[in-house]
Design a protein around this motif. Structure first.
Motif, PDB file in Angstrom:
ATOM      1  N   VAL A  85       0.872  -1.696  -0.087  1.00 33.26           N
ATOM      2  CA  VAL A  85      -0.266   0.172   0.231  1.00 33.26           C
ATOM      3  C   VAL A  85       1.220   0.903   0.261  1.00 33.26           C
ATOM      4  O   VAL A  85       0.541   2.158  -0.622  1.00 33.26           O
ATOM      5  N   ARG A  86       2.368   1.016   0.480  1.00 33.34           N
ATOM      6  CA  ARG A  86       2.782   2.486   0.472  1.00 33.34           C
ATOM      7  C   ARG A  86       3.812   2.702  -1.191  1.00 33.34           C
ATOM      8  O   ARG A  86       3.873   3.749  -1.389  1.00 33.34           O
ATOM      9  N   LEU A  87       4.141   1.453  -1.953  1.00 27.76           N
ATOM     10  CA  LEU A  87       4.818   1.451  -3.111  1.00 27.76           C
ATOM     11  C   LEU A  87       3.513   1.599  -4.582  1.00 27.76           C
ATOM     12  O   LEU A  87       3.958   2.000  -5.203  1.00 27.76           O
TER      13      LEU A  87
ATOM     14  N   ILE B 189      -3.962   8.009  -3.593  1.00 28.21           N
ATOM     15  CA  ILE B 189      -2.899   9.267  -3.423  1.00 28.21           C
ATOM     16  C   ILE B 189      -1.950   9.190  -3.708  1.00 28.21           C
ATOM     17  O   ILE B 189      -1.105   7.475  -3.543  1.00 28.21           O
ATOM     18  N   PRO B 190      -1.420  10.066  -4.100  1.00 21.47           N
ATOM     19  CA  PRO B 190       0.079   9.868  -4.737  1.00 21.47           C
ATOM     20  C   PRO B 190       1.498   9.716  -3.609  1.00 21.47           C
ATOM     21  O   PRO B 190       1.146   9.759  -2.668  1.00 21.47           O
ATOM     22  N   LEU B 191       2.124   8.481  -4.219  1.00 21.65           N
ATOM     23  CA  LEU B 191       3.100   8.517  -3.212  1.00 21.65           C
ATOM     24  C   LEU B 191       3.832   8.752  -2.585  1.00 21.65           C
ATOM     25  O   LEU B 191       4.087   8.801  -1.696  1.00 21.65           O
TER      26      LEU B 191
ATOM     27  N   ALA C  53       3.267   6.023   6.753  1.00 26.52           N
ATOM     28  CA  ALA C  53       3.242   4.493   7.274  1.00 26.52           C
ATOM     29  C   ALA C  53       1.848   5.226   8.425  1.00 26.52           C
ATOM     30  O   ALA C  53       2.209   5.855   9.172  1.00 26.52           O
ATOM     31  N   GLY C  54       1.293   4.093   9.047  1.00 23.86           N
ATOM     32  CA  GLY C  54       0.500   4.192   9.722  1.00 23.86           C
ATOM     33  C   GLY C  54      -1.603   5.649   9.188  1.00 23.86           C
ATOM     34  O   GLY C  54      -2.022   5.920  10.261  1.00 23.86           O
ATOM     35  N   MET C  55      -1.322   5.816   8.355  1.00 28.38           N
ATOM     36  CA  MET C  55      -2.172   6.921   7.412  1.00 28.38           C
ATOM     37  C   MET C  55      -3.655   5.520   7.332  1.00 28.38           C
ATOM     38  O   MET C  55      -3.613   4.661   7.023  1.00 28.38           O
TER      39      MET C  55
ATOM     40  N   LEU D 297      -7.033   0.291   3.806  1.00 24.07           N
ATOM     41  CA  LEU D 297      -6.788  -1.160   2.504  1.00 24.07           C
ATOM     42  C   LEU D 297      -6.073  -2.317   2.609  1.00 24.07           C
ATOM     43  O   LEU D 297      -5.904  -3.214   2.730  1.00 24.07           O
ATOM     44  N   GLN D 298      -5.204  -2.272   3.595  1.00 23.43           N
ATOM     45  CA  GLN D 298      -4.767  -2.870   4.502  1.00 23.43           C
ATOM     46  C   GLN D 298      -5.555  -4.409   4.910  1.00 23.43           C
ATOM     47  O   GLN D 298      -5.107  -5.193   4.565  1.00 23.43           O
TER      48      GLN D 298
END
Ligand SMILES: Nc1ncnc2c1ncn2[C@@H]1O[C@H](COP(=O)(O)OP(=O)(O)OP(=O)(O)O)[C@@H](O)[C@H]1O
Ligand SMILES: [Mg+2]
Length: 255
Positions: free
Chosen positions: A194-196, A218-220, A225-227, A233-234
């Protein structure tokens, strides 16, 4: 360069591994691929890189490659794959040696990719003198040295501790923001996905089928972390994965 996975299907002997994978990966986008162990993620990556041919279907490459591109697709693996007797610069120069570049041009490329991966001061260090995170940055520098159109990453951070993983995710986002590459990023780690990922492909248990494709708008560079949006999503991804993993366990019970 855009990639199209056009109905990829593959078997190893009697075992179906990938089943009719259809996906478009537009230039400049990172696609993360998740799925239960053994569902065919690494096999799919090898097919995208042309290391293996699918039994059916094909991988199409379309569109221009960057200027000065020496190799359109490069890999980064979990185990870094560095030669222990070569320095950091020597490991990076490995991928340049077959291209007949003038010495000064090679030196310039090496200096540039080491600066981009924060390794300038370690030009002459040997791999054993480096931490795990630094070793993986050398592998990333080596992949970038050929100025690829597509970066293929197979669990690149899974051998690293969580703090180092976090730093390297920030490095990867910074590298992408500076020069957006097309990426296929295989991982077991949903936080990395979800970060990348601009999109996340969820594969089913073996034979890997495309179970879902989740888009993240969401733009990269704005992701942290933790948003809450990313955590939600996770959770959604984990629910999908859990179903597949539990179904795989049930199948094993009945073998
Ligand atoms: N060269 C090969 N010959 C025969 N079987 C193979 C070969 N490569 C992989 N396999 C098998 O194909 C299946 C898919 O393997 P693959 O490595 O692609 O899965 P994966 O999703 O990457 O797994 P993991 O999450 O554990 O990395 C596995 O059952 C594996 O044992
Ligand atoms: Mg794998």
């Amino acid at each position: 360069m855009d990639l199209t996975l056009d109905h990829i299907t593959h078997r190893y002997g009697g075992m179906a591994v990938l089943d009719d994978i259809v996906l478009d990966i537009p230039a400049g986008e990172i696609l993360c691929v998740i799925g239960p162990s053994g569902c065919g993620k690494s096999t799919l990556l090898r097919m995208i890189g042309g290391l293996e041919q699918p039994d059916a279907g094909r991988v199409l490459q379309r569109g221009p490659v960057p200027e000065d591109c020496l190799n359109p697709l490069t890999y980064v693996f979990q185990d870094f794959a560095l030669l222990p007797w070569r320095t950091v610069a020597g490991n990076v120069s490995l991928v340049l040696e077959d291209h007949g570049l003038p010495r000064a041009r090679s030196a310039q490329i090496i200096a540039d990719v080491l600066a981009r991966t924060r390794l300038t001061d370690f030009h002459d260090a040997l791999p054993r003198q480096l931490s795990g995170g630094m070793k993986q940055r050398v592998a990333i520098a080596r992949a970038l040295a050929v100025n690829p159109a597509v970066l293929l990453l197979d669990e690149p951070l899974s051998a690293l501790d969580s703090q180092t993983r976090e730093l390297l995710m920030e490095d990867l986002v910074a590298l992408w923001a500076r020069q957006p590459f097309t990426g296929v990023y295989v991982t077991h780690n949903l936080a990395e996905a979800v970060r990348l990922g601009h999109r996340i492909a969820v594969l089913s248990r073996r034979p890997g089928r495309l179970r879902d494709v989740v888009e993240i708008d969401i733009p990269l560079p704005e992701r942290r972390a933790g948003m809450p949006e990313l955590e939600a999503l996770q959770t959604r991804l984990w629910d999908l994965m859990k179903e597949e993993a539990m179904a795989a366990d049930q199948e094993l019970l009945h073998v």
